[in-house]
Design an enzyme around this catalytic site. Structure first.
Site, PDB file in Angstrom:
ATOM      1  N   ASP A 155      43.172  43.031  26.708  1.00  0.00           N
ATOM      2  CA  ASP A 155      43.920  42.218  27.686  1.00  0.00           C
ATOM      3  C   ASP A 155      45.172  41.579  27.067  1.00  0.00           C
ATOM      4  OD1 ASP A 155      41.592  42.629  29.292  1.00  0.00           O
ATOM      5  OD2 ASP A 155      40.658  40.850  28.446  1.00  0.00           O
ATOM      6  N   GLU A 165      42.065  43.219  39.491  1.00  0.00           N
ATOM      7  CA  GLU A 165      42.186  42.156  38.473  1.00  0.00           C
ATOM      8  C   GLU A 165      43.418  42.455  37.619  1.00  0.00           C
ATOM      9  OE1 GLU A 165      38.616  42.378  36.061  1.00  0.00           O
ATOM     10  OE2 GLU A 165      39.095  44.357  35.299  1.00  0.00           O
TER      11      GLU A 165
END
Ligand code: FUB
Length: 342
Positions: A32, A242
């Site tokens: 991420d 997301e």
């Protein structure tokens, strides 16, 4: 987020292929990656993956991260410095478990680290920590940002100095449980299951001048198709799941995100930070691993995408970050990125 469905079937096939880029760091697992340029250097704010021995499930319990390490590079392709633990879950008074995808911002001499973590009742909220140094250490505020919920904060500062937070993630990210504005502990585990209704939207809110609060109402990030209709829940190949990001290119606002269970990175373009945004298409094919999560940053006149895959471990919760160049075509579209070389 989840972790155990169809994509694993393609692992064997993908392993035979050559990767487009190398892992940026091999001594710890990272995922991420939110990249920013501060003081002429690239700083990367990733999740720090660990193996906590928790079995994989569709709630993402196996992503049980406990701290953040910040990385920096003087140039793309240069040495990557790991600045060590920037903040530990034990130093966040309200935290229960699972430090997921963070982001960072800078304003008036202070660096801000934004992070999602479950509170002691197992509900995700977004916290903020501050430092005078982009690499930390960071000190957490005593409570989550009031009015925050769900996961994956991405903070974008516009050219006029106003900052906005994009956030949210469905399934394990719990966004569907906030559909009424209040948390529903018995709510759906995935989306709302209403296939022909508009898909759940990512959220966007303006940040206060002190960057520690929301300034005004949390709004939906509306994504319209070219006919002006909202994407539907059943459109798993295109709807938001997301991992949102915002970048500005030639005066237009590019909202990009992961489609989660279909493993694509896609984007939509708008004229304002709040949108609405018009859906454009896929710009990155699935990486190795269930999750895909990125950031896009300009550095010395070129654009880069930071992303992750599971090249080093082959395990969906032990990821490694990478970077490759991103190209905007002459018409403003983003050129397709294939994480494997042909
Ligand atoms: O790293 C934990 C979660 O995995 C992130 O919050 C999601 O975006 C997915 O990448």
């Amino acid at each position: 987020i989840t972790g155990c469905l169809s994509i694993s079937q393609t692992f064997a096939q993908q392993k035979k292929q050559t990767y487009l880029a190398e892992p940026l760091i091999r001594s710890i697992y990272t995922a991420d990656p939110s990249a920013h340029v501060f003081n002429g250097k690239i700083y990367i704010y990733p999740s720090h993956d660990i193996d906590a021995g928790i079995p994989e499930n569709d709630n993402g319990d196996h992503f049980a991260m406990r701290d953040y390490h910040i990385l920096s590079m003087d140039k793309i392709g240069g040495k990557v410095t790991d600045h060590g633990v920037a903040i530990d879950i034990e130093d966040i008074p309200w935290a229960g478990r699972q430090l997921w995808a963070p982001d960072a911002a800078y304003k008036n001499g202070t660096y801000f680290l934004y992070f999602p973590v479950k509170d002691k009742s197992d509900v995700f909220h977004i916290g903020v920590a501050t430092s005078k140094n982009p690499a930390g250490p960071f000190k957490a505020q005593p409570r989550p940002i009031p009015g925050s919920f769900s996961i994956d904060p991405a903070v974008f500062t516009d050219t006029n100095g106003s900052s906005y937070m994009y956030f949210g993630g469905i399934w394990g990210g719990q966004l569907q449980r906030w559909a009424t504005g209040k948390y529903d502990a018995n709510g759906s585990k995935t989306d709302l299951g209403k296939d022909n209704e508009p898909a759940l939207s990512c959220k966007v809110v303006k940040m206060s001048k002190d960057m520690l609060h929301f300034d005004g109402k949390v709004k939906d990030v509306i994504i319209l198709d070219k006919q002006g209709k909202q994407l539907l829940t059943k459109d798993h190949d295109h709807r938001f799941f997301e991992g949102s990001w915002m970048h500005k290119y030639h005066g237009k606002y590019y909202f990009s995100y992961s489609t989660g269970d279909t493993h694509y990175l896609e984007y939509a373009i708008g004229d304002k930070p709040f949108g609405p945004f018009v859906y454009q298409g896929i710009f990155m094919k699935p990486v190795q691993g269930w999750t895909t999560h990125h950031s896009i940053v300009e550095f010395k006149g070129k654009w880069y995408i930071f992303y992750h895959d599971t090249e080093l471990s082959g395990k969906t919760h032990l990821r490694n970050i990478k970077v490759t160049e991103l190209h905007h075509n002459a018409d403003g579209s983003i050129a397709m990125i294939d994480p494997f070389k042909k």
